[in-house]
Design an enzyme around this catalytic site. Structure first.
Site, short mmCIF file in Angstrom:
data_model
loop_
_atom_site.label_atom_id
_atom_site.label_comp_id
_atom_site.label_asym_id
_atom_site.label_seq_id
_atom_site.Cartn_x
_atom_site.Cartn_y
_atom_site.Cartn_z
N ASP A 230 -7.38 4.77 -2.98
CA ASP A 230 -7.73 3.81 -4.03
C ASP A 230 -8.33 2.54 -3.43
OD1 ASP A 230 -6.70 5.50 -5.90
OD2 ASP A 230 -4.88 4.34 -6.29
N GLU B 55 -6.58 10.09 -12.55
CA GLU B 55 -5.34 9.40 -12.19
C GLU B 55 -4.61 9.02 -13.48
OE1 GLU B 55 -5.26 6.22 -9.37
OE2 GLU B 55 -6.19 7.38 -7.75
N HIS C 190 -2.23 -1.92 7.39
CA HIS C 190 -1.71 -1.69 6.04
C HIS C 190 -0.48 -0.80 6.00
CE1 HIS C 190 -4.04 -3.76 2.88
NE2 HIS C 190 -4.73 -4.10 3.97
C1 ZME Z 1 -1.49 -5.06 -4.45
C2 ZME Z 1 -2.37 -4.24 -5.33
C3 ZME Z 1 -2.49 -2.89 -5.33
C4 ZME Z 1 -3.20 -4.69 -6.31
C5 ZME Z 1 -3.81 -3.61 -6.89
N1 ZME Z 1 -3.36 -2.53 -6.28
C6 ZME Z 1 -3.72 -1.24 -6.61
N2 ZME Z 1 -4.24 -1.03 -7.78
C7 ZME Z 1 -4.58 0.24 -8.17
N3 ZME Z 1 -4.43 1.29 -7.41
C8 ZME Z 1 -3.91 1.09 -6.21
C9 ZME Z 1 -3.54 -0.18 -5.77
N4 ZME Z 1 -3.09 -0.07 -4.52
C10 ZME Z 1 -3.16 1.23 -4.19
N5 ZME Z 1 -3.64 1.93 -5.21
#
Ligand code: ZME
Length: 531
Positions: free
Chosen positions: A170, A281, A109
């Site tokens: 997250d 957050e 990642h």
């Molecule tokens: C590609 C993608 C990232 C779809 C949702 N996310 C995220 N949504 C919420 N918090 C995040 C996140 N990716 C890292 N933190």
């Protein structure tokens, strides 16, 4: 600057290289074998419990960022820590006459090739087995895990004992070694600090192939160096992670603001008081529609029309996201506490959305988005993400310019924004953060989605990122990148500022040939060829 630290490092490197060269010159047979045997055959000759693969290496040339691809010469699938040590020791002993470097790859990642090794060896950390995950309950509970373990697996295992790690990211489908080499930040960080503040002990394989156990008490310089160290000093093969009693359920709350200053005051108050939420957050809503931005439906699928009464009139909205953990039998108490806390906030009253989910559903929430995006082919797209730490005193200037002038249209993917307390970060670790007691994490988690016109919008996103960084620079906001990426050592020195000296000293101590994590582009392996 008093002296140029790069040249110090280079000088030292050369001293070391001289020593090694002398050694080689005095041993002609070794020298010849090193010069003329191909890279694969020297690796093939190594005895390891796992195996090397010289053919299926293409997956190791990619990462989540999907922007940089560098093919390695080989992928090591280690079974044991000694496989990793043997491999690195072998490459270390080859000295500066080979161009071989080593990158640990967890779940892949990284965003800009940080886990890649051009013509080097990528170590597939998820293959590492080692002793099984071991939960130790008791007064200060902890779990011992492999560096290649995913956080989601640690969650499930520790829950069997009613325990769980304290600080999260997250997204949980990331390895322990990967997040600890950066910081690991989510909505618990304001209280517990980042993940690197919640580790008791590490086992590390250094750039000399030595296996070292380290902690605050034992080899503490290596311990602190590796935490947030961007993979520069060693490969994290095991970690001892602090646990706490786990809740069963979570009250998950979202409220909206139109005024940024009001939003920020509420966030800053919430992270500063003793009795508060367990998770804090926030994110920005810029005129959004579409799957990647469909926060309402992902938040509460049972209630697809929630908040439809609220019309934002095309204005930018700021969503404060909160969570309170509880046990089934504590519903009355938790409702009362939430009511008290919410009564002190200044959000738009009609925009309160609440849901109740299990702890696992809450923590693994981004995985739900992942599955949706994957089903539409929108996961393996370029992710030109930009993550910044911004001092509290400058966050309004930043928000005005970035949300008012630079980002005026919907973006694909969330824009997160929330403050954390610096007191929970350990300044002996390698992480670089702003000077102030409170700073914000601002994360532009944009996906470059292919459109019918054949473009993927990548250039546009990169231009916006550049404008954001340029604004931070010219306005002297004192911003630091999180998950930083630079190409030149001068830029890295600026990033580290006064901390560069310690970082460079640790490099000399633990990875003097600069074998490790070449994809960060901080140090370059010096390659000496015979003439
Ligand atoms: C590609 C993608 C990232 C779809 C949702 N996310 C995220 N949504 C919420 N918090 C995040 C996140 N990716 C890292 N933190």
């Amino acid at each position: 600057m008093r002296y140029p630290p790069v040249s110090l490092l280079r000088q030292n490197n050369i001293l070391l290289i001289r020593g090694i060269t002398l050694l080689f010159l005095s041993c002609v047979t070794i020298r010849i074998s090193l010069c003329f045997s191909s890279v694969p055959s020297t690796l093939k000759a190594l005895s390891v419990d796992g195996h090397f693969n010289f053919d299926e290496v293409h997956h190791a040339a990619r990462d989540f960022g999907n922007r940089y691809q560098f093919l390695p010469e080989a992928v090591l699938h280690p079974k044991s820590v000694s496989d990793i040590a043997t491999t690195i020791k072998h490459i270390w002993q080859m000295g500066p006459h080979s161009e071989l470097t080593v990158a640990a790859r967890g779940h892949g990642h990284s965003l800009q090739g940080q886990s890649q090794a051009h013509r080097g060896v990528v170590i597939n950390m998820e293959s590492l087995q080692g002793p099984d995950m071991q939960v130790h309950p008791g007064n200060s509970p902890y779990v011992d895990v492999s560096g290649g373990e995913l956080w989601i697996n640690i969650l499930h295992e520790s829950l069997k004992y009613g325990l769980a790690p304290k600080s999260w990211t997250d997204y949980l489908h990331l390895t322990v070694g990967g997040t600890l080499s950066n910081a690991g930040v989510s909505g618990q960080a304001f209280w517990h600090g980042p993940q690197i503040s919640n580790v008791h002990q590490l086992e590390v394989v250094t750039g000399k192939g030595e296996v070292v156990t380290c902690s605050e008490k034992q080899n503490s310089d290596l311990f602190h160096g590796v935490l947030g160290g961007l993979g520069q000093f060693g490969i994290i093969t095991r970690a001892r992670i602090a646990l706490e009693p786990a809740p069963c359920k979570v009250k998950w709350i979202r409220v909206l603001y139109t005024d940024f200053a009001t939003f920020a005051i509420d966030q800053e108050n919430l992270i500063s008081v003793e009795k508060t939420f367990d998770y804090i957050e926030g994110f920005v809503i810029i005129n959004r529609t579409g799957l990647l931005n469909n926060w309402r439906s992902s938040f509460n699928p049972q209630d697809p029309v929630q908040a439809s009464q609220f019309n934002s009139d095309g204005r930018t909205l700021f969503c404060l996201e909160l969570a309170k953990y509880f046990h089934q039998d504590e519903t009355d108490r938790v409702n009362q506490e939430i009511e008290n806390l919410l009564s002190q906030l200044s959000y738009i009253t009609s925009t309160l959305f609440q849901s109740e989910v299990t702890y696992v559903e809450f923590l693994d929430r981004v995985h739900v988005s992942e599955l949706k995006l994957r089903s539409r082919g929108l996961w393996e797209v370029p992710h030109p993400w930009l993550n910044l730490f911004i001092p509290k005193s400058k966050i309004k200037d930043f928000a005005n310019e970035v949300f008012g002038n630079i980002l005026t249209e919907t973006s694909n993917g969330p824009v997160l924004i929330y403050p954390v307390n610096k007191s929970k970060w350990d300044n002996r670790t390698s992480i670089v953060i702003p000077e102030e007691d409170i700073f914000y994490l601002v994360a532009f988690l944009t996906s470059a989605v292919p459109s019918s016109s054949g473009t993927d919008g990548l250039e546009h996103i990169l231009t916006q990122n550049k404008r954001i960084l340029e604004f931070c620079e010219t306005a002297h906001l004192g911003v630091k990148q999180y998950l930083p990426h630079y190409s030149a050592q001068e830029e890295w020195q600026t990033h580290f500022g006064p901390r560069w000296e310690v970082f460079a000293r640790r490099k000399l101590a633990y990875d003097p040939l600069a074998l490790l994590a070449p994809g960060q582009r901080i140090f370059q392996k010096a390659i000496i060829t015979f003439s």
